[in-house]
Design a protein around this motif. Structure first.
Motif, mmCIF file in Angstrom:
data_model
loop_
_atom_site.group_PDB
_atom_site.id
_atom_site.type_symbol
_atom_site.label_atom_id
_atom_site.label_comp_id
_atom_site.label_asym_id
_atom_site.label_seq_id
_atom_site.Cartn_x
_atom_site.Cartn_y
_atom_site.Cartn_z
ATOM 1 N N GLY A 1 36.757 47.845 55.678
ATOM 2 C CA GLY A 1 36.198 47.117 56.809
ATOM 3 C C GLY A 1 34.862 46.451 56.515
ATOM 4 N N HIS A 2 34.075 47.069 55.662
ATOM 5 C CA HIS A 2 32.766 46.497 55.343
ATOM 6 C C HIS A 2 32.928 45.110 54.724
ATOM 7 N N ARG A 3 33.817 45.025 53.743
ATOM 8 C CA ARG A 3 34.065 43.733 53.100
ATOM 9 C C ARG A 3 34.733 42.774 54.084
ATOM 10 N N GLY A 4 35.590 43.335 54.930
ATOM 11 C CA GLY A 4 36.249 42.500 55.930
ATOM 12 C C GLY A 4 35.238 41.851 56.862
ATOM 13 N N ALA A 5 34.240 42.636 57.248
ATOM 14 C CA ALA A 5 33.213 42.106 58.151
ATOM 15 C C ALA A 5 32.418 40.996 57.461
ATOM 16 N N LEU A 6 32.080 41.218 56.196
ATOM 17 C CA LEU A 6 31.347 40.184 55.453
ATOM 18 C C LEU A 6 32.198 38.921 55.314
ATOM 19 N N PHE A 7 33.493 39.143 55.077
ATOM 20 C CA PHE A 7 34.412 38.012 54.932
ATOM 21 C C PHE A 7 34.450 37.186 56.217
ATOM 22 N N ALA B 1 43.611 43.217 58.293
ATOM 23 C CA ALA B 1 43.707 43.346 56.839
ATOM 24 C C ALA B 1 44.314 44.689 56.463
ATOM 25 N N ASP B 2 44.815 44.735 55.244
ATOM 26 C CA ASP B 2 45.495 45.912 54.707
ATOM 27 C C ASP B 2 44.442 46.859 54.132
ATOM 28 N N HIS B 3 44.347 48.041 54.727
ATOM 29 C CA HIS B 3 43.296 48.976 54.318
ATOM 30 C C HIS B 3 43.534 49.526 52.915
ATOM 31 N N ARG B 4 44.732 49.367 52.407
ATOM 32 C CA ARG B 4 44.974 49.798 51.029
ATOM 33 C C ARG B 4 44.264 48.864 50.048
#
Lengths: 86, 397
Positions: B377-383, B370-373
Protein backbone atom coordinates in the motif's frame (compact mmCIF):
# COMPACT_ATOMS: atom_id res chain seq x y z
CA UNK A 1 -33.40 27.17 -49.21
CA UNK A 2 -34.14 26.11 -45.64
CA UNK A 3 -35.65 22.82 -46.65
CA UNK A 4 -32.57 21.41 -48.38
CA UNK A 5 -30.24 22.44 -45.54
CA UNK A 6 -32.57 20.79 -43.02
CA UNK A 7 -32.46 17.65 -45.10
CA UNK A 8 -28.69 17.80 -45.39
CA UNK A 9 -28.39 18.21 -41.62
CA UNK A 10 -30.68 15.24 -41.00
CA UNK A 11 -28.70 13.09 -43.41
CA UNK A 12 -25.39 14.25 -41.96
CA UNK A 13 -26.47 13.43 -38.42
CA UNK A 14 -27.92 10.08 -39.46
CA UNK A 15 -24.71 9.12 -41.26
CA UNK A 16 -22.58 10.15 -38.28
CA UNK A 17 -24.68 8.00 -35.94
CA UNK A 18 -24.52 5.05 -38.29
CA UNK A 19 -20.79 5.16 -37.96
CA UNK A 20 -20.39 5.72 -34.23
CA UNK A 21 -23.49 4.01 -32.85
CA UNK A 22 -25.15 1.97 -35.59
CA UNK A 23 -27.60 0.36 -33.19
CA UNK A 24 -29.12 3.68 -32.21
CA UNK A 25 -32.43 4.36 -33.92
CA UNK A 26 -32.51 8.13 -34.21
CA UNK A 27 -36.20 8.09 -35.13
CA UNK A 28 -37.05 6.60 -31.77
CA UNK A 29 -35.08 9.21 -29.81
CA UNK A 30 -37.03 11.98 -28.14
CA UNK A 31 -35.68 15.08 -29.92
CA UNK A 32 -35.99 17.15 -26.75
CA UNK A 33 -34.18 14.68 -24.48
CA UNK A 34 -30.48 14.74 -23.64
CA UNK A 35 -28.87 13.10 -26.65
CA UNK A 36 -25.82 11.67 -24.91
CA UNK A 37 -27.99 9.96 -22.34
CA UNK A 38 -30.59 8.79 -24.84
CA UNK A 39 -28.01 7.34 -27.20
CA UNK A 40 -25.62 6.28 -24.42
CA UNK A 41 -22.69 8.21 -25.88
CA UNK A 42 -19.52 8.60 -23.87
CA UNK A 43 -17.02 11.42 -24.36
CA UNK A 44 -15.12 9.46 -27.01
CA UNK A 45 -18.33 8.85 -28.99
CA UNK A 46 -19.20 12.50 -28.53
CA UNK A 47 -15.88 13.68 -30.00
CA UNK A 48 -16.20 11.19 -32.85
CA UNK A 49 -19.68 12.58 -33.49
CA UNK A 50 -18.40 16.17 -33.57
CA UNK A 51 -15.60 15.16 -35.98
CA UNK A 52 -18.04 13.39 -38.29
CA UNK A 53 -20.47 16.30 -38.25
CA UNK A 54 -17.59 18.54 -39.29
CA UNK A 55 -16.64 16.11 -42.07
CA UNK A 56 -20.20 15.59 -43.26
CA UNK A 57 -21.56 19.09 -42.99
CA UNK A 58 -18.57 21.41 -42.81
CA UNK A 59 -19.59 22.81 -39.43
CA UNK A 60 -16.88 22.98 -36.78
CA UNK A 61 -18.59 23.00 -33.41
CA UNK A 62 -16.33 24.62 -30.81
CA UNK A 63 -16.23 23.04 -27.36
CA UNK A 64 -17.74 26.20 -25.92
CA UNK A 65 -20.91 25.50 -27.93
CA UNK A 66 -21.38 21.92 -26.73
CA UNK A 67 -24.08 23.06 -24.33
CA UNK A 68 -26.08 24.33 -27.29
CA UNK A 69 -26.37 20.88 -28.88
CA UNK A 70 -27.42 18.70 -25.98
CA UNK A 71 -30.62 17.48 -27.63
CA UNK A 72 -31.25 16.18 -31.13
CA UNK A 73 -33.59 19.10 -31.86
CA UNK A 74 -30.99 21.62 -30.65
CA UNK A 75 -28.28 19.92 -32.68
CA UNK A 76 -30.40 20.05 -35.85
CA UNK A 77 -31.21 23.68 -35.24
CA UNK A 78 -27.60 24.61 -34.51
CA UNK A 79 -26.28 22.86 -37.60
CA UNK A 80 -29.03 24.13 -39.90
CA UNK A 81 -28.18 27.70 -38.93
CA UNK A 82 -24.49 27.21 -39.72
CA UNK A 83 -24.25 24.77 -42.58
CA UNK A 84 -22.33 26.30 -45.48
CA UNK A 85 -24.60 27.21 -48.38
CA UNK A 86 -27.61 26.70 -46.13
CA UNK B 1 11.27 -24.70 -44.07
CA UNK B 2 7.69 -24.24 -43.01
CA UNK B 3 6.38 -23.48 -39.60
CA UNK B 4 2.98 -23.31 -38.01
CA UNK B 5 1.15 -20.08 -37.29
CA UNK B 6 -0.88 -21.08 -34.25
CA UNK B 7 -4.16 -19.83 -32.83
CA UNK B 8 -2.97 -16.96 -30.65
CA UNK B 9 -3.96 -16.61 -27.03
CA UNK B 10 -5.99 -13.44 -26.94
CA UNK B 11 -6.00 -12.94 -23.21
CA UNK B 12 -6.15 -14.98 -20.06
CA UNK B 13 -8.58 -17.86 -20.06
CA UNK B 14 -9.04 -18.17 -23.82
CA UNK B 15 -9.07 -21.82 -24.78
CA UNK B 16 -10.07 -21.76 -28.43
CA UNK B 17 -11.32 -19.58 -31.21
CA UNK B 18 -13.35 -20.09 -34.36
CA UNK B 19 -11.95 -19.08 -37.71
CA UNK B 20 -14.31 -16.59 -39.36
CA UNK B 21 -12.44 -15.81 -42.53
CA UNK B 22 -9.01 -15.62 -44.09
CA UNK B 23 -7.65 -12.59 -45.89
CA UNK B 24 -4.80 -14.61 -47.37
CA UNK B 25 -4.42 -17.61 -49.61
CA UNK B 26 -1.67 -20.16 -50.22
CA UNK B 27 1.26 -18.68 -52.09
CA UNK B 28 0.63 -15.18 -50.83
CA UNK B 29 3.45 -13.29 -49.17
CA UNK B 30 2.63 -11.57 -45.92
CA UNK B 31 4.52 -8.96 -43.97
CA UNK B 32 4.97 -8.45 -40.29
CA UNK B 33 1.89 -6.67 -38.90
CA UNK B 34 -0.48 -7.76 -41.67
CA UNK B 35 -3.94 -8.81 -40.60
CA UNK B 36 -4.26 -12.29 -42.07
CA UNK B 37 -7.72 -13.25 -40.88
CA UNK B 38 -10.46 -12.98 -38.31
CA UNK B 39 -11.19 -15.32 -35.43
CA UNK B 40 -14.28 -15.33 -33.31
CA UNK B 41 -13.73 -15.37 -29.55
CA UNK B 42 -15.74 -14.54 -26.48
CA UNK B 43 -14.30 -11.04 -26.84
CA UNK B 44 -15.84 -10.67 -30.25
CA UNK B 45 -14.37 -11.05 -33.70
CA UNK B 46 -10.65 -10.32 -33.51
CA UNK B 47 -8.38 -9.54 -36.42
CA UNK B 48 -5.24 -11.63 -36.08
CA UNK B 49 -1.88 -10.34 -37.22
CA UNK B 50 1.23 -12.03 -38.44
CA UNK B 51 4.56 -11.33 -36.73
CA UNK B 52 7.07 -12.08 -39.43
CA UNK B 53 7.50 -11.76 -43.14
CA UNK B 54 6.63 -15.08 -44.70
CA UNK B 55 4.74 -16.85 -47.43
CA UNK B 56 1.50 -18.67 -46.71
CA UNK B 57 2.11 -22.32 -47.56
CA UNK B 58 -1.18 -23.78 -46.49
CA UNK B 59 -4.41 -22.88 -44.74
CA UNK B 60 -4.77 -25.56 -42.10
CA UNK B 61 -7.96 -24.38 -40.38
CA UNK B 62 -10.83 -23.61 -42.70
CA UNK B 63 -13.38 -20.91 -41.86
CA UNK B 64 -15.86 -22.29 -39.37
CA UNK B 65 -13.41 -24.55 -37.60
CA UNK B 66 -12.87 -24.18 -33.88
CA UNK B 67 -9.18 -24.33 -33.04
CA UNK B 68 -7.62 -24.60 -29.58
CA UNK B 69 -5.02 -22.01 -28.61
CA UNK B 70 -1.60 -23.10 -29.85
CA UNK B 71 -2.89 -25.41 -32.57
CA UNK B 72 -1.91 -24.52 -36.14
CA UNK B 73 -4.05 -22.19 -38.23
CA UNK B 74 -1.67 -21.72 -41.15
CA UNK B 75 1.59 -23.16 -42.36
CA UNK B 76 4.11 -20.48 -43.25
CA UNK B 77 7.20 -20.69 -45.41
CA UNK B 78 10.00 -18.44 -44.27
CA UNK B 79 11.09 -15.95 -46.87
CA UNK B 80 14.80 -15.49 -47.52
CA UNK B 81 15.09 -12.01 -46.16
CA UNK B 82 13.77 -12.98 -42.77
CA UNK B 83 14.90 -16.54 -42.28
CA UNK B 84 17.03 -15.68 -39.30
CA UNK B 85 14.87 -12.97 -37.83
CA UNK B 86 13.77 -13.48 -34.28
CA UNK B 87 10.11 -12.77 -33.87
CA UNK B 88 9.00 -11.95 -30.42
CA UNK B 89 8.25 -8.26 -30.22
CA UNK B 90 4.57 -8.85 -30.40
CA UNK B 91 3.79 -5.49 -28.94
CA UNK B 92 5.03 -3.43 -31.82
CA UNK B 93 2.27 -1.54 -33.50
CA UNK B 94 1.33 -2.90 -36.85
CA UNK B 95 0.79 -0.18 -39.38
CA UNK B 96 -2.98 -0.12 -39.66
CA UNK B 97 -2.95 2.71 -42.15
CA UNK B 98 -1.02 0.75 -44.70
CA UNK B 99 -3.35 -1.44 -46.67
CA UNK B 100 -2.02 -4.74 -47.94
CA UNK B 101 -0.48 -4.24 -51.36
CA UNK B 102 -2.47 -6.96 -53.05
CA UNK B 103 -5.72 -8.43 -51.98
CA UNK B 104 -6.68 -11.66 -53.64
CA UNK B 105 -10.30 -11.21 -52.63
CA UNK B 106 -12.15 -8.13 -51.68
CA UNK B 107 -11.57 -8.01 -47.98
CA UNK B 108 -14.87 -8.19 -46.17
CA UNK B 109 -15.10 -6.67 -42.74
CA UNK B 110 -18.34 -7.44 -41.00
CA UNK B 111 -19.37 -6.84 -37.43
CA UNK B 112 -20.58 -10.04 -35.80
CA UNK B 113 -24.07 -8.78 -35.17
CA UNK B 114 -24.31 -7.64 -38.79
CA UNK B 115 -23.18 -11.06 -39.97
CA UNK B 116 -25.87 -12.72 -37.88
CA UNK B 117 -28.60 -10.37 -39.01
CA UNK B 118 -27.59 -10.74 -42.67
CA UNK B 119 -27.81 -14.49 -42.27
CA UNK B 120 -31.30 -14.17 -40.80
CA UNK B 121 -32.33 -11.98 -43.70
CA UNK B 122 -30.61 -14.13 -46.32
CA UNK B 123 -28.60 -11.14 -47.49
CA UNK B 124 -25.36 -11.70 -49.35
CA UNK B 125 -22.72 -9.83 -47.38
CA UNK B 126 -20.60 -8.97 -50.39
CA UNK B 127 -23.47 -7.08 -51.99
CA UNK B 128 -23.65 -4.65 -49.08
CA UNK B 129 -22.00 -1.30 -48.67
CA UNK B 130 -20.03 -0.99 -45.45
CA UNK B 131 -20.13 2.31 -43.58
CA UNK B 132 -18.15 1.21 -40.52
CA UNK B 133 -14.45 1.67 -39.86
CA UNK B 134 -12.36 0.53 -42.80
CA UNK B 135 -15.53 -0.07 -44.79
CA UNK B 136 -16.82 -2.62 -42.29
CA UNK B 137 -20.40 -3.74 -42.71
CA UNK B 138 -22.38 -2.84 -39.63
CA UNK B 139 -25.78 -3.88 -38.38
CA UNK B 140 -27.15 -0.61 -39.63
CA UNK B 141 -25.88 -1.33 -43.16
CA UNK B 142 -27.65 -4.66 -43.12
CA UNK B 143 -30.88 -3.15 -41.82
CA UNK B 144 -30.70 -0.35 -44.37
CA UNK B 145 -30.14 -2.80 -47.21
CA UNK B 146 -33.05 -4.90 -45.96
CA UNK B 147 -35.30 -1.85 -45.81
CA UNK B 148 -34.30 -0.82 -49.30
CA UNK B 149 -35.07 -4.26 -50.61
CA UNK B 150 -38.38 -4.16 -48.78
CA UNK B 151 -39.23 -0.87 -50.36
CA UNK B 152 -38.33 -2.14 -53.79
CA UNK B 153 -40.41 -5.22 -53.23
CA UNK B 154 -37.40 -7.46 -53.47
CA UNK B 155 -36.67 -10.43 -51.33
CA UNK B 156 -36.04 -11.22 -48.55
CA UNK B 157 -38.73 -9.25 -46.78
CA UNK B 158 -40.21 -12.38 -45.31
CA UNK B 159 -37.46 -12.44 -42.77
CA UNK B 160 -38.60 -13.91 -39.52
CA UNK B 161 -38.93 -11.93 -36.34
CA UNK B 162 -35.66 -11.82 -34.48
CA UNK B 163 -35.20 -15.32 -33.24
CA UNK B 164 -35.86 -15.97 -29.58
CA UNK B 165 -32.76 -16.49 -27.52
CA UNK B 166 -33.31 -20.13 -26.78
CA UNK B 167 -33.60 -20.84 -30.48
CA UNK B 168 -30.20 -19.44 -31.23
CA UNK B 169 -27.61 -21.83 -32.42
CA UNK B 170 -24.28 -21.73 -34.14
CA UNK B 171 -20.98 -20.59 -32.76
CA UNK B 172 -21.09 -17.04 -34.05
CA UNK B 173 -24.60 -15.99 -33.22
CA UNK B 174 -24.87 -12.70 -31.35
CA UNK B 175 -26.64 -14.20 -28.39
CA UNK B 176 -24.07 -16.95 -28.07
CA UNK B 177 -21.35 -14.36 -28.27
CA UNK B 178 -22.99 -12.29 -25.60
CA UNK B 179 -23.33 -15.33 -23.39
CA UNK B 180 -19.74 -16.35 -24.16
CA UNK B 181 -18.45 -12.89 -23.26
CA UNK B 182 -20.44 -12.99 -20.01
CA UNK B 183 -18.89 -16.37 -19.22
CA UNK B 184 -15.40 -15.09 -20.03
CA UNK B 185 -15.89 -12.08 -17.77
CA UNK B 186 -17.34 -14.33 -15.08
CA UNK B 187 -14.36 -16.68 -15.26
CA UNK B 188 -11.76 -13.92 -15.19
CA UNK B 189 -13.43 -11.93 -12.43
CA UNK B 190 -14.09 -14.99 -10.27
CA UNK B 191 -10.48 -16.01 -10.63
CA UNK B 192 -9.43 -12.48 -9.78
CA UNK B 193 -11.49 -12.27 -6.61
CA UNK B 194 -10.56 -15.81 -5.59
CA UNK B 195 -6.82 -15.54 -6.18
CA UNK B 196 -5.82 -11.90 -5.99
CA UNK B 197 -5.57 -10.24 -2.59
CA UNK B 198 -6.71 -6.80 -3.68
CA UNK B 199 -5.99 -3.69 -1.71
CA UNK B 200 -7.67 -0.38 -2.50
CA UNK B 201 -6.54 3.22 -2.28
CA UNK B 202 -8.48 6.37 -3.00
CA UNK B 203 -7.21 9.82 -3.91
CA UNK B 204 -9.37 12.88 -4.60
CA UNK B 205 -7.73 15.93 -6.08
CA UNK B 206 -8.52 19.11 -7.97
CA UNK B 207 -8.53 18.84 -11.73
CA UNK B 208 -9.10 22.54 -12.20
CA UNK B 209 -5.73 23.38 -13.75
CA UNK B 210 -5.88 20.31 -15.99
CA UNK B 211 -9.34 21.13 -17.31
CA UNK B 212 -8.40 24.77 -17.79
CA UNK B 213 -5.35 23.72 -19.82
CA UNK B 214 -7.43 21.24 -21.83
CA UNK B 215 -10.09 23.85 -22.58
CA UNK B 216 -7.45 26.35 -23.71
CA UNK B 217 -5.70 23.76 -25.82
CA UNK B 218 -8.86 22.59 -27.52
CA UNK B 219 -10.37 26.02 -28.01
CA UNK B 220 -8.66 26.79 -31.28
CA UNK B 221 -8.37 23.26 -32.57
CA UNK B 222 -10.49 21.70 -35.26
CA UNK B 223 -12.54 18.77 -33.91
CA UNK B 224 -10.24 16.07 -35.25
CA UNK B 225 -7.27 17.60 -33.39
CA UNK B 226 -8.95 18.09 -30.02
CA UNK B 227 -7.61 16.16 -27.07
CA UNK B 228 -9.64 13.82 -24.92
CA UNK B 229 -9.39 13.89 -21.15
CA UNK B 230 -9.17 10.10 -21.39
CA UNK B 231 -5.84 10.49 -23.22
CA UNK B 232 -4.49 12.57 -20.32
CA UNK B 233 -5.55 9.90 -17.84
CA UNK B 234 -3.87 7.17 -19.88
CA UNK B 235 -0.67 9.13 -20.31
CA UNK B 236 -0.49 10.09 -16.64
CA UNK B 237 -0.92 6.47 -15.55
CA UNK B 238 1.52 5.24 -18.20
CA UNK B 239 4.18 7.75 -17.21
CA UNK B 240 3.67 6.99 -13.54
CA UNK B 241 4.20 3.25 -13.91
CA UNK B 242 7.60 3.92 -15.42
CA UNK B 243 8.55 5.04 -11.90
CA UNK B 244 6.46 2.33 -10.24
CA UNK B 245 7.04 -0.74 -12.38
CA UNK B 246 5.55 -3.09 -9.79
CA UNK B 247 2.11 -2.05 -11.05
CA UNK B 248 2.88 -2.79 -14.69
CA UNK B 249 3.15 -6.49 -15.40
CA UNK B 250 1.85 -9.91 -14.54
CA UNK B 251 1.61 -12.25 -11.59
CA UNK B 252 2.46 -15.64 -13.02
CA UNK B 253 3.87 -18.82 -11.50
CA UNK B 254 3.89 -17.35 -8.01
CA UNK B 255 6.02 -14.40 -9.01
CA UNK B 256 5.70 -10.96 -10.47
CA UNK B 257 7.20 -10.29 -13.86
CA UNK B 258 7.54 -6.74 -15.08
CA UNK B 259 6.21 -5.94 -18.51
CA UNK B 260 8.70 -4.52 -20.96
CA UNK B 261 6.45 -1.85 -22.42
CA UNK B 262 3.61 0.17 -20.94
CA UNK B 263 0.37 -0.89 -22.59
CA UNK B 264 -2.60 0.19 -20.50
CA UNK B 265 -5.82 -1.59 -21.30
CA UNK B 266 -8.71 0.79 -21.57
CA UNK B 267 -11.98 -0.63 -20.30
CA UNK B 268 -14.66 -0.01 -22.92
CA UNK B 269 -18.25 -0.99 -22.34
CA UNK B 270 -20.07 -2.47 -25.30
CA UNK B 271 -23.55 -1.25 -26.01
CA UNK B 272 -25.05 -4.70 -26.14
CA UNK B 273 -23.54 -5.48 -22.71
CA UNK B 274 -20.15 -6.74 -21.70
CA UNK B 275 -16.83 -5.01 -21.98
CA UNK B 276 -13.39 -5.25 -23.49
CA UNK B 277 -10.14 -3.65 -22.39
CA UNK B 278 -7.86 -3.43 -25.43
CA UNK B 279 -4.31 -2.20 -24.99
CA UNK B 280 -3.23 1.26 -26.00
CA UNK B 281 0.33 0.44 -26.92
CA UNK B 282 3.33 2.36 -25.58
CA UNK B 283 1.11 4.96 -24.01
CA UNK B 284 4.05 6.35 -22.03
CA UNK B 285 5.89 7.55 -25.10
CA UNK B 286 3.09 8.69 -27.38
CA UNK B 287 1.90 12.27 -27.68
CA UNK B 288 -1.50 13.27 -26.32
CA UNK B 289 -2.61 13.79 -29.92
CA UNK B 290 -1.56 10.27 -30.86
CA UNK B 291 -3.19 8.84 -27.74
CA UNK B 292 -6.45 10.66 -28.44
CA UNK B 293 -6.39 9.28 -31.95
CA UNK B 294 -5.69 5.78 -30.61
CA UNK B 295 -8.50 6.03 -28.05
CA UNK B 296 -11.00 7.23 -30.63
CA UNK B 297 -9.97 4.46 -32.99
CA UNK B 298 -10.01 1.66 -30.45
CA UNK B 299 -13.38 2.66 -29.00
CA UNK B 300 -14.82 2.76 -32.49
CA UNK B 301 -13.39 -0.65 -33.39
CA UNK B 302 -14.30 -2.23 -30.06
CA UNK B 303 -17.92 -1.39 -30.61
CA UNK B 304 -17.82 -2.47 -34.24
CA UNK B 305 -16.26 -5.76 -33.15
CA UNK B 306 -13.00 -5.28 -35.04
CA UNK B 307 -10.20 -5.38 -32.50
CA UNK B 308 -6.77 -6.75 -33.35
CA UNK B 309 -5.12 -9.66 -31.65
CA UNK B 310 -2.21 -7.61 -30.34
CA UNK B 311 -4.62 -5.24 -28.65
CA UNK B 312 -6.63 -7.80 -26.74
CA UNK B 313 -3.75 -10.12 -25.94
CA UNK B 314 -2.29 -8.81 -22.71
CA UNK B 315 -2.50 -5.23 -21.56
CA UNK B 316 -0.04 -4.58 -18.75
CA UNK B 317 -2.35 -2.56 -16.47
CA UNK B 318 -5.98 -1.48 -16.82
CA UNK B 319 -7.53 1.97 -16.67
CA UNK B 320 -11.27 2.11 -16.18
CA UNK B 321 -13.34 5.24 -16.19
CA UNK B 322 -16.94 5.10 -15.11
CA UNK B 323 -16.97 8.80 -14.51
CA UNK B 324 -19.13 9.37 -17.50
CA UNK B 325 -21.91 7.54 -15.76
CA UNK B 326 -21.90 10.02 -12.96
CA UNK B 327 -20.38 7.91 -10.19
CA UNK B 328 -17.80 9.45 -7.88
CA UNK B 329 -15.42 6.51 -7.81
CA UNK B 330 -14.89 3.02 -9.17
CA UNK B 331 -13.07 0.26 -7.29
CA UNK B 332 -11.86 -2.06 -9.99
CA UNK B 333 -11.43 -5.81 -10.11
CA UNK B 334 -7.97 -6.67 -11.42
CA UNK B 335 -7.91 -8.53 -14.72
CA UNK B 336 -5.54 -11.46 -14.17
CA UNK B 337 -2.67 -11.91 -14.67
CA UNK B 338 -2.33 -8.13 -14.37
CA UNK B 339 -1.64 -6.69 -10.94
CA UNK B 340 -3.34 -3.32 -10.93
CA UNK B 341 -6.34 -1.38 -12.17
CA UNK B 342 -6.72 2.38 -11.93
CA UNK B 343 -10.31 3.61 -11.59
CA UNK B 344 -11.36 7.11 -12.54
CA UNK B 345 -14.59 8.65 -11.31
CA UNK B 346 -16.54 11.56 -12.68
CA UNK B 347 -15.30 15.11 -12.61
CA UNK B 348 -17.56 16.98 -10.21
CA UNK B 349 -17.68 20.49 -8.83
CA UNK B 350 -17.17 20.43 -5.06
CA UNK B 351 -16.44 22.82 -2.22
CA UNK B 352 -12.69 22.66 -1.76
CA UNK B 353 -10.50 24.03 1.00
CA UNK B 354 -7.07 25.24 -0.04
CA UNK B 355 -4.68 27.64 1.68
CA UNK B 356 -7.22 28.38 4.38
CA UNK B 357 -9.91 29.33 1.91
CA UNK B 358 -12.94 27.40 0.75
CA UNK B 359 -13.75 27.66 -2.91
CA UNK B 360 -15.36 25.70 -5.67
CA UNK B 361 -13.22 23.26 -7.65
CA UNK B 362 -13.76 20.58 -10.22
CA UNK B 363 -12.33 17.45 -8.60
CA UNK B 364 -11.88 13.82 -9.53
CA UNK B 365 -11.49 10.69 -7.44
CA UNK B 366 -8.92 8.22 -8.71
CA UNK B 367 -8.59 4.79 -7.14
CA UNK B 368 -6.06 2.03 -7.30
CA UNK B 369 -6.89 -1.62 -6.84
CA UNK B 370 -3.64 -3.53 -6.70
CA UNK B 371 -2.41 -7.05 -6.06
CA UNK B 372 -0.89 -7.25 -2.59
CA UNK B 373 1.32 -10.11 -3.69
CA UNK B 374 3.10 -7.78 -6.11
CA UNK B 375 3.09 -4.48 -4.23
CA UNK B 376 2.31 -2.82 -0.93
CA UNK B 377 0.00 0.00 0.00
CA UNK B 378 2.82 2.42 0.69
CA UNK B 379 4.08 2.21 -2.88
CA UNK B 380 0.50 2.24 -4.10
CA UNK B 381 -0.12 5.51 -2.32
CA UNK B 382 3.01 7.06 -3.82
CA UNK B 383 1.97 5.78 -7.23
CA UNK B 384 -1.49 7.36 -6.99
CA UNK B 385 -0.01 10.64 -5.83
CA UNK B 386 2.38 10.49 -8.77
CA UNK B 387 -0.55 10.00 -11.16
CA UNK B 388 -2.29 13.00 -9.59
CA UNK B 389 0.78 15.22 -9.94
CA UNK B 390 1.31 14.25 -13.54
CA UNK B 391 -2.34 14.95 -14.33
CA UNK B 392 -2.07 18.34 -12.71
CA UNK B 393 0.82 19.28 -14.98
CA UNK B 394 -0.78 18.40 -18.30
CA UNK B 395 1.62 20.56 -20.29
CA UNK B 396 4.39 18.14 -19.32
CA UNK B 397 2.48 14.99 -20.25
Amino acid sequence: MTEPSQDRVRTGIRDAFRRIAPEVDLESIDPSANLREEADLDSVDALNLIVLLDENLGVEIPESDYDQITTLADMRRYLTARIPGG
Amino acid sequence: MSKAYPMPSLGAGMEAGTVVEWHVQPGQRVSRGDVVGVVDTEKGAIEIEIWEDAEVAEIVAAPGSRVPVGEPLLLLKETESTADQVVEEVWDEPSPDTPPAEEPHRRLRVSPVARKRAKELNLELDTLHGSGPGGAITLSDVETAAQEMDREGLPPSGAPEPVAEQDESGPDSGVDRHAAMRRAIATAMTRSKREIPHYYLVHTFSLESTLHWLGQTNRDRSPSRRLLLAALYLKAVARAVKNFPEFNGFWEDEAFSRAEGVHPGMAISLRGGGLVAPAIHDADTRSLEALTEAVRDVVHRSRAGLLRGSEVADPTITVTSLGERGVDAVFGVIYPPQVAIVGIGSVAERPWAEGGMVGSRRVVTVTLAADHRASDGHRGALFLEHVAQRLQSPEDL
